[in-house]
Design a protein around this motif. Sequence first.
Motif, PDB file in Angstrom:
ATOM      1  N   ILE A  41      14.014 -10.933   0.688  1.00  0.00           N
ATOM      2  CA  ILE A  41      13.890 -11.238   2.120  1.00  0.00           C
ATOM      3  C   ILE A  41      14.767 -12.434   2.481  1.00  0.00           C
ATOM      4  O   ILE A  41      15.467 -12.432   3.502  1.00  0.00           O
ATOM      5  CB  ILE A  41      12.414 -11.529   2.476  1.00  0.00           C
ATOM      6  CG1 ILE A  41      11.530 -10.318   2.193  1.00  0.00           C
ATOM      7  CG2 ILE A  41      12.268 -11.968   3.918  1.00  0.00           C
ATOM      8  CD1 ILE A  41      11.921  -9.081   2.926  1.00  0.00           C
ATOM      9  N   MET A  45      17.963 -12.691   5.155  1.00  0.00           N
ATOM     10  CA  MET A  45      18.052 -13.737   6.179  1.00  0.00           C
ATOM     11  C   MET A  45      19.365 -14.498   6.086  1.00  0.00           C
ATOM     12  O   MET A  45      20.066 -14.675   7.078  1.00  0.00           O
ATOM     13  CB  MET A  45      16.898 -14.729   6.001  1.00  0.00           C
ATOM     14  CG  MET A  45      15.560 -14.224   6.477  1.00  0.00           C
ATOM     15  SD  MET A  45      14.394 -15.591   6.410  1.00  0.00           S
ATOM     16  CE  MET A  45      12.873 -14.692   6.384  1.00  0.00           C
ATOM     17  N   LEU A 124      19.864  -3.892   7.338  1.00  0.00           N
ATOM     18  CA  LEU A 124      18.810  -4.787   7.824  1.00  0.00           C
ATOM     19  C   LEU A 124      17.420  -4.221   7.546  1.00  0.00           C
ATOM     20  O   LEU A 124      16.437  -4.954   7.467  1.00  0.00           O
ATOM     21  CB  LEU A 124      18.983  -5.046   9.316  1.00  0.00           C
ATOM     22  CG  LEU A 124      20.146  -5.959   9.665  1.00  0.00           C
ATOM     23  CD1 LEU A 124      20.325  -6.043  11.159  1.00  0.00           C
ATOM     24  CD2 LEU A 124      19.929  -7.354   9.088  1.00  0.00           C
ATOM     25  N   VAL A 127      14.636  -5.483   5.239  1.00  0.00           N
ATOM     26  CA  VAL A 127      13.586  -6.456   5.547  1.00  0.00           C
ATOM     27  C   VAL A 127      12.193  -5.825   5.400  1.00  0.00           C
ATOM     28  O   VAL A 127      11.202  -6.521   5.174  1.00  0.00           O
ATOM     29  CB  VAL A 127      13.797  -7.044   6.957  1.00  0.00           C
ATOM     30  CG1 VAL A 127      13.106  -6.228   8.017  1.00  0.00           C
ATOM     31  CG2 VAL A 127      13.306  -8.481   7.009  1.00  0.00           C
ATOM     32  N   PHE A 128      12.136  -4.499   5.502  1.00  0.00           N
ATOM     33  CA  PHE A 128      10.840  -3.828   5.369  1.00  0.00           C
ATOM     34  C   PHE A 128      10.304  -3.891   3.943  1.00  0.00           C
ATOM     35  O   PHE A 128       9.173  -3.526   3.680  1.00  0.00           O
ATOM     36  CB  PHE A 128      10.927  -2.379   5.856  1.00  0.00           C
ATOM     37  CG  PHE A 128      10.930  -2.284   7.351  1.00  0.00           C
ATOM     38  CD1 PHE A 128       9.745  -2.346   8.059  1.00  0.00           C
ATOM     39  CD2 PHE A 128      12.111  -2.172   8.049  1.00  0.00           C
ATOM     40  CE1 PHE A 128       9.744  -2.284   9.437  1.00  0.00           C
ATOM     41  CE2 PHE A 128      12.122  -2.116   9.429  1.00  0.00           C
ATOM     42  CZ  PHE A 128      10.938  -2.167  10.128  1.00  0.00           C
ATOM     43  N   ILE A 130       9.378  -6.320   2.693  1.00  0.00           N
ATOM     44  CA  ILE A 130       8.257  -7.266   2.766  1.00  0.00           C
ATOM     45  C   ILE A 130       6.927  -6.519   2.757  1.00  0.00           C
ATOM     46  O   ILE A 130       5.897  -7.062   2.360  1.00  0.00           O
ATOM     47  CB  ILE A 130       8.402  -8.176   4.002  1.00  0.00           C
ATOM     48  CG1 ILE A 130       7.688  -9.493   3.739  1.00  0.00           C
ATOM     49  CG2 ILE A 130       7.880  -7.518   5.255  1.00  0.00           C
ATOM     50  CD1 ILE A 130       7.988 -10.539   4.778  1.00  0.00           C
ATOM     51  N   LEU A 131       6.953  -5.253   3.188  1.00  0.00           N
ATOM     52  CA  LEU A 131       5.717  -4.464   3.190  1.00  0.00           C
ATOM     53  C   LEU A 131       5.214  -4.194   1.778  1.00  0.00           C
ATOM     54  O   LEU A 131       4.048  -3.861   1.578  1.00  0.00           O
ATOM     55  CB  LEU A 131       5.924  -3.155   3.940  1.00  0.00           C
ATOM     56  CG  LEU A 131       6.144  -3.301   5.444  1.00  0.00           C
ATOM     57  CD1 LEU A 131       6.419  -1.959   6.071  1.00  0.00           C
ATOM     58  CD2 LEU A 131       4.958  -3.961   6.104  1.00  0.00           C
ATOM     59  N   LEU A 133       4.640  -6.380  -0.155  1.00  0.00           N
ATOM     60  CA  LEU A 133       3.648  -7.435  -0.356  1.00  0.00           C
ATOM     61  C   LEU A 133       2.239  -6.965  -0.012  1.00  0.00           C
ATOM     62  O   LEU A 133       1.260  -7.521  -0.494  1.00  0.00           O
ATOM     63  CB  LEU A 133       3.985  -8.662   0.497  1.00  0.00           C
ATOM     64  CG  LEU A 133       5.184  -9.490   0.062  1.00  0.00           C
ATOM     65  CD1 LEU A 133       5.417 -10.625   1.034  1.00  0.00           C
ATOM     66  CD2 LEU A 133       4.972 -10.043  -1.337  1.00  0.00           C
TER      67      LEU A 133
ATOM     68  N   ILE D 163       4.473 -11.849   8.170  1.00  0.00           N
ATOM     69  CA  ILE D 163       5.128 -10.559   7.910  1.00  0.00           C
ATOM     70  C   ILE D 163       5.562  -9.923   9.226  1.00  0.00           C
ATOM     71  O   ILE D 163       6.695  -9.453   9.370  1.00  0.00           O
ATOM     72  CB  ILE D 163       4.184  -9.623   7.119  1.00  0.00           C
ATOM     73  CG1 ILE D 163       4.052 -10.125   5.682  1.00  0.00           C
ATOM     74  CG2 ILE D 163       4.700  -8.199   7.137  1.00  0.00           C
ATOM     75  CD1 ILE D 163       3.203  -9.240   4.796  1.00  0.00           C
ATOM     76  N   ILE D 166       8.589 -11.742  10.601  1.00  0.00           N
ATOM     77  CA  ILE D 166       9.827 -11.481   9.856  1.00  0.00           C
ATOM     78  C   ILE D 166      10.387 -10.109  10.242  1.00  0.00           C
ATOM     79  O   ILE D 166      11.573  -9.954  10.540  1.00  0.00           O
ATOM     80  CB  ILE D 166       9.579 -11.592   8.334  1.00  0.00           C
ATOM     81  CG1 ILE D 166       9.409 -13.061   7.951  1.00  0.00           C
ATOM     82  CG2 ILE D 166      10.730 -10.973   7.548  1.00  0.00           C
ATOM     83  CD1 ILE D 166       8.991 -13.297   6.517  1.00  0.00           C
ATOM     84  N   ILE D 167       9.526  -9.099  10.273  1.00  0.00           N
ATOM     85  CA  ILE D 167      10.003  -7.749  10.607  1.00  0.00           C
ATOM     86  C   ILE D 167      10.488  -7.691  12.053  1.00  0.00           C
ATOM     87  O   ILE D 167      11.612  -7.241  12.329  1.00  0.00           O
ATOM     88  CB  ILE D 167       8.884  -6.708  10.360  1.00  0.00           C
ATOM     89  CG1 ILE D 167       8.631  -6.579   8.859  1.00  0.00           C
ATOM     90  CG2 ILE D 167       9.252  -5.357  10.957  1.00  0.00           C
ATOM     91  CD1 ILE D 167       7.520  -5.642   8.498  1.00  0.00           C
ATOM     92  N   THR D 170      13.748  -9.582  12.693  1.00  0.00           N
ATOM     93  CA  THR D 170      14.929  -8.855  12.235  1.00  0.00           C
ATOM     94  C   THR D 170      15.275  -7.722  13.195  1.00  0.00           C
ATOM     95  O   THR D 170      16.449  -7.494  13.512  1.00  0.00           O
ATOM     96  CB  THR D 170      14.675  -8.293  10.817  1.00  0.00           C
ATOM     97  OG1 THR D 170      14.204  -9.349   9.995  1.00  0.00           O
ATOM     98  CG2 THR D 170      15.946  -7.724  10.227  1.00  0.00           C
ATOM     99  N   VAL D 171      14.255  -7.017  13.656  1.00  0.00           N
ATOM    100  CA  VAL D 171      14.493  -5.920  14.601  1.00  0.00           C
ATOM    101  C   VAL D 171      15.142  -6.457  15.882  1.00  0.00           C
ATOM    102  O   VAL D 171      16.099  -5.871  16.402  1.00  0.00           O
ATOM    103  CB  VAL D 171      13.163  -5.189  14.912  1.00  0.00           C
ATOM    104  CG1 VAL D 171      13.324  -4.239  16.084  1.00  0.00           C
ATOM    105  CG2 VAL D 171      12.680  -4.434  13.680  1.00  0.00           C
ATOM    106  N   ILE D 189      13.578 -14.917  13.788  1.00  0.00           N
ATOM    107  CA  ILE D 189      12.197 -15.044  13.310  1.00  0.00           C
ATOM    108  C   ILE D 189      11.528 -16.222  14.014  1.00  0.00           C
ATOM    109  O   ILE D 189      10.372 -16.128  14.439  1.00  0.00           O
ATOM    110  CB  ILE D 189      12.168 -15.216  11.775  1.00  0.00           C
ATOM    111  CG1 ILE D 189      12.632 -13.923  11.113  1.00  0.00           C
ATOM    112  CG2 ILE D 189      10.770 -15.594  11.294  1.00  0.00           C
ATOM    113  CD1 ILE D 189      12.864 -14.045   9.627  1.00  0.00           C
TER     114      ILE D 189
END
Lengths: 275, 275, 275, 275
Positions: A41, A45, A124, A127-128, A130-131, A133, D163, D166-167, D170-171, D189
């Motif tokens: 992540i 960034m 980009l 970034v998902f 992170i899910l 987690l 979370i 962050i998502i 980015t979107v 973010i």
Amino acid sequence: MKKSTKKASWKFRLHEIIYEADTPKGKLFDVILLVAIIASIILVMLESVENFDAKYHNALYVGEWIITILFSFEYILRIISIKKPFKYIFSFYGIIDFLSTIPIYISFIFAGSQGLVALRALRLLRVFRILKLARYIGASNKLLLALKASRAKIAVFLFFVLIVCIILGTVMYMIEGAENGFTNIPKSIYWAIVTLTTVGFGDIAPQTPLGQLIASVIMILGYSIIAIPTGIVSSEMTKTANEHHTNTQSCPNCLKDNHKENATFCYNCGSILNE
Amino acid sequence: MKKSTKKASWKFRLHEIIYEADTPKGKLFDVILLVAIIASIILVMLESVENFDAKYHNALYVGEWIITILFSFEYILRIISIKKPFKYIFSFYGIIDFLSTIPIYISFIFAGSQGLVALRALRLLRVFRILKLARYIGASNKLLLALKASRAKIAVFLFFVLIVCIILGTVMYMIEGAENGFTNIPKSIYWAIVTLTTVGFGDIAPQTPLGQLIASVIMILGYSIIAIPTGIVSSEMTKTANEHHTNTQSCPNCLKDNHKENATFCYNCGSILNE
Amino acid sequence: MKKSTKKASWKFRLHEIIYEADTPKGKLFDVILLVAIIASIILVMLESVENFDAKYHNALYVGEWIITILFSFEYILRIISIKKPFKYIFSFYGIIDFLSTIPIYISFIFAGSQGLVALRALRLLRVFRILKLARYIGASNKLLLALKASRAKIAVFLFFVLIVCIILGTVMYMIEGAENGFTNIPKSIYWAIVTLTTVGFGDIAPQTPLGQLIASVIMILGYSIIAIPTGIVSSEMTKTANEHHTNTQSCPNCLKDNHKENATFCYNCGSILNE
Amino acid sequence: MKKSTKKASWKFRLHEIIYEADTPKGKLFDVILLVAIIASIILVMLESVENFDAKYHNALYVGEWIITILFSFEYILRIISIKKPFKYIFSFYGIIDFLSTIPIYISFIFAGSQGLVALRALRLLRVFRILKLARYIGASNKLLLALKASRAKIAVFLFFVLIVCIILGTVMYMIEGAENGFTNIPKSIYWAIVTLTTVGFGDIAPQTPLGQLIASVIMILGYSIIAIPTGIVSSEMTKTANEHHTNTQSCPNCLKDNHKENATFCYNCGSILNE
């Protein structure tokens, strides 16, 4: 658990490492994965920060490949070690794990046309990751239960908020008009949402006295009705918390549970409960 | 319901379709109406977007007429199929249904003078069609009951908020003055509301140290007293939720009610409760 | 009340009209006062709107005098009709009533120097007349009781908020510095309060990445700790609401009250309670 | 306490003054310290105001030295009067007390190079003296207990908020891009946090219709999920408050505790409870 006494195949041992966390190796696997996700992540960034990307482009590129290979490896191991691979592949986590690896491969294949917007968006999507987690939070916590229980009420509330914003947004469009920034109804509704939720960017603000009066009404409304979702969740959680006060023992006579924490007699059949 | 065994007039069957939702035809009617309402709101929105209206003016115009005719048809059917038409006509929904159809007819009659502000406002009134959706929420939900029960307390709270805003708005007008954007007292009160409700547009902001000190007090006040409506609604909902846990049966021996949901014996006299 | 059967002096009758609201004349007096207070506040507001004041200066001036004389009359009547005038004069309402009449007399005496800032401020003090409305809310409502009970906890909370804002404001002053609008520590603390309370004017906003990171921390902190005053008041109100569930009867044997609403036996001595 | 009857060494008497607050001298010590802390914080603030510092630089400098010497004196006395000085020195308050005195000595030693950024930062650290105030709040209050009990749930909530930010950040970076102020992902973010927490500075605001749509979703999400921490704390506090109503005595017959505050008979075995 005493699983060490069983003779386990390598598949079973792999499964234990990857899907469970109660062995040292399993914990190590989890920690490595956690670090990789967070590093990934941070990479996404930093890549977007122009100055940084210009300086350390290669380092970021290498780091990205290391993480992608790690995640690919993890994905393959997960498929191998499970009994029903297809169930995993089409599960929420299976799809997330797949999407965590694929973007960089595709962008590698279409490397010549890397400037394309679609590919940039694809990158980009990393970034998902992170899910991933979400695995570490667990789905069984009480918070989610309380939210699920109050789902219907919250939906009604959101529906009400939306109706209010659509009506008041249109009214503000009539009053303020395009010359004060309320150029069309969707934008006015956007402003009404900004105001009702007490965000208040200030990029659009009412200029006419009547507009400011209605804005005041929206704000006080927003300030008051926030009490509604809060009240819903509070009452739901208080209820859940109260149910907590019942203990886990069951009546030796009729097998009913949910007894009060300091009850001596079964509320159902009147038998004496074991301490 | 077993209504199919009865010999019903066409009026009765129409009533069943329009006012009820437990037959396939009734459900279909509801779905069509729902789609028409949402489509109608989207049309009003799109019409206000200049670029879009310039391109698709005719399509929007045709769509608007289709929906208006549909709503007119619905309005007439509702009047025909009910026993007491006047009770419907002057009810909340009757008026909403009427207002949903009338604007476009009027604007058609005065078509030559379509540029008039009054007519434009009239056309925008179509947005109130969204209130037709209120039929699908139903008025009997617990949320509304909890709100109604705490009505008086919330009124006192809003009254208090208003007094605070009027006093602090006037004080800020004295301190900051017209040169810092606080041009008159109504505007200063508007600013106080913007600040107390934590919206904070930033179109007006205090510049003097003393003004910023008082603004800080307003903000912390606003941040703290939001607890009051929230507390009111939370406590009201907790009360409503607690009452939930009792069932509606009464003891066959002593006639007491309010028994726990899974109680077998009366809490008052010990008799066995009917399942 | 049956007061009409008593032979009452005019003072007594006056007292009944002014201080009570259960006779038609008393109600009329209250309504007139209410209208005068609201009219007075509107006058103060309108006077500050330059365009309006320029046009209707004389009308506003006359209106102001009418209201002032009315309030003076009320003040004198209140003193005459009460037994202990000094107790009233130095009470909260006595002082408010006095301050509601005095500004315009003083500004009349010093009419030549009407432009003075002090006099202008004095005239604006008339806005405090709104506190006369406090009479109509009454001091005995449960809301105030719940707030009073949680006073100490809320003070600790505000103290905590202030400490956080002072520390984080100073840190932001170090990081962002005067060039990004954080010109000195008091201003930085002001900004921290604006941010923590989720108001967010945007007149000052962090520009450096580190500043934005700390701002994020402040915002999430502010977003989370708002739960604290809300939790305090909610729990206090739930407690107050629960105490509601006890009925008002007292045990015929031991005279204890606070019985549960559907109790049959006294919780203190076990005697049967009268229905 | 009756400590005056004991023969106490000067160390003991000193300890009583410094660490306790139930003697007149101890109270005086506490008040002096309190005044010194507040004065010290005000000094730090005023020093940062350029105009003020230019005028009263010397007075501020002298005031700073007086307070520093006072705090140094306090620090030494605290070490002398305690039995285990090292335990104090390395405790939270010991470190705070040390850091409260040291910055000005260091900046005195390196006086020639006073312009250095590091020294300036060091001087600003004096603001942490405010933590000395923590002594007067006490650590045992119920508020902290309720917060500690709901720690885990609040951590999960903050994790979820992060979370989401962050998502969605980015979107928004994908949709709005650098030309609308979303120059890179960390900044996006930051904007998502500003929006979700309903702060809404307005320094960055979405310009495209799609961006405004997603912003609306973020705002409504933020507006709704604030209910979660509030619900957690409310329910925790209601629980704590309920436990309040039971007293601490236990039944002399069956040893059960948790009796109602005004109960006379044991709820478990019916024995009479000691007053």
